[in-house]
Design an enzyme around this catalytic site. Sequence first.
Site, mmCIF file in Angstrom:
data_model
loop_
_atom_site.group_PDB
_atom_site.id
_atom_site.type_symbol
_atom_site.label_atom_id
_atom_site.label_comp_id
_atom_site.label_asym_id
_atom_site.label_seq_id
_atom_site.Cartn_x
_atom_site.Cartn_y
_atom_site.Cartn_z
ATOM 1 N N ASN A 10 0.843 -1.189 0.000
ATOM 2 C CA ASN A 10 0.000 0.000 0.000
ATOM 3 C C ASN A 10 0.883 1.245 0.000
ATOM 4 O O ASN A 10 1.482 1.598 1.018
ATOM 5 C CB ASN A 10 -0.911 -0.035 1.239
ATOM 6 C CG ASN A 10 -1.877 1.128 1.301
ATOM 7 O OD1 ASN A 10 -1.571 2.227 0.877
ATOM 8 N ND2 ASN A 10 -3.043 0.872 1.861
ATOM 9 N N HIS A 12 0.096 4.372 -0.115
ATOM 10 C CA HIS A 12 -0.379 5.421 0.799
ATOM 11 C C HIS A 12 0.234 5.213 2.186
ATOM 12 O O HIS A 12 0.721 6.150 2.821
ATOM 13 C CB HIS A 12 -1.906 5.390 0.935
ATOM 14 C CG HIS A 12 -2.651 5.768 -0.298
ATOM 15 N ND1 HIS A 12 -2.667 7.056 -0.793
ATOM 16 C CD2 HIS A 12 -3.421 5.032 -1.130
ATOM 17 C CE1 HIS A 12 -3.416 7.086 -1.883
ATOM 18 N NE2 HIS A 12 -3.882 5.872 -2.110
ATOM 19 N N ASP A 69 -1.313 -3.960 10.994
ATOM 20 C CA ASP A 69 -2.670 -4.266 10.581
ATOM 21 C C ASP A 69 -3.515 -3.223 11.264
ATOM 22 O O ASP A 69 -3.308 -2.901 12.439
ATOM 23 C CB ASP A 69 -3.089 -5.683 10.967
ATOM 24 C CG ASP A 69 -4.337 -6.129 10.198
ATOM 25 O OD1 ASP A 69 -4.527 -5.661 9.055
ATOM 26 O OD2 ASP A 69 -5.110 -6.924 10.734
ATOM 27 N N TYR A 152 -11.580 4.794 4.964
ATOM 28 C CA TYR A 152 -12.761 5.377 5.611
ATOM 29 C C TYR A 152 -12.554 6.839 6.005
ATOM 30 O O TYR A 152 -13.402 7.420 6.696
ATOM 31 C CB TYR A 152 -13.129 4.552 6.853
ATOM 32 C CG TYR A 152 -13.493 3.129 6.534
ATOM 33 C CD1 TYR A 152 -14.788 2.783 6.156
ATOM 34 C CD2 TYR A 152 -12.537 2.114 6.601
ATOM 35 C CE1 TYR A 152 -15.118 1.472 5.850
ATOM 36 C CE2 TYR A 152 -12.858 0.801 6.296
ATOM 37 C CZ TYR A 152 -14.150 0.483 5.925
ATOM 38 O OH TYR A 152 -14.475 -0.812 5.618
#
EC number: 3.6.1.66
Length: 195
Positions: A10, A12, A69, A152
Site C-alpha cells: 500500500n 499510501h 494491521d 474510511y
Amino acid sequence: MRQLLIATGNSHKTEEIRSMLGEEWEVRDLSSHPELPTVEETGSTFLENATLKAEEISEAVPGLVLSDDSGLEVDALNGAPGVYSARYAGEDGNDTANNEKLLRELSTSDQRTARFRCVMVLAEAGRTLAHFDGKVEGSILRERQGDGGFGYDPLFVPDGHKKSFAELGNEVKNGMSHRARALEQVIQWLAHAKL
C-alpha cells in the site's frame, strides 16, 4: 542511513510512514521485493495479522521489517469492520464500496462512535522484536466529506474536530492518526534499542 522494510504494498501507507520517520531512514515496501510471496492475513486480531506479516517477511529479507494491521472499529457494529476493514464489502471491495456498506449498516443507528486502531510489529530474522498499538477515537458521519486520504477517511471525524480525516489533510492527519500514534512508539523503541 538506517533501512526499514514496510511489509505492505500500500503506497499510501508507505508514504505516511516515510514522512513520519524522516530522512534518517530509507523506507521501502514490498514493491521493492516483487519476489516475496503475499502473506495471508488469517489472524482474528490486528496483532495476529501484523505478526504473521512481520515474521514471514523478515525470514526472507535481511534487516528490520515493520508490519501493521489496522482498521476501523465501530461500536454500534460490535467492532466491525475490524480486521476486515479493507474487504468489508467483499474480496473485490474498494474504498467506495466499503464506505457505502458502512453507511448502510449504520443507517438506522444514532450510535456513531468508532476508532481507528493500528497494531505494528517490528521483526528481524523471523522473530518479533516488539509490538505497538495506536488508536484515535472519533465518530462516523452520515455521508462522505472530503476528497483526501483513503479508506474510511471521508467518514471519520476524530474527537475534537469538526472535519473528516479526508478534509483535515495529511499533515494534520499524520500528526494524530492511529498509525502515527503506533509509529511514535516504534520510533521511541528504535531510539533506545541496541540493534
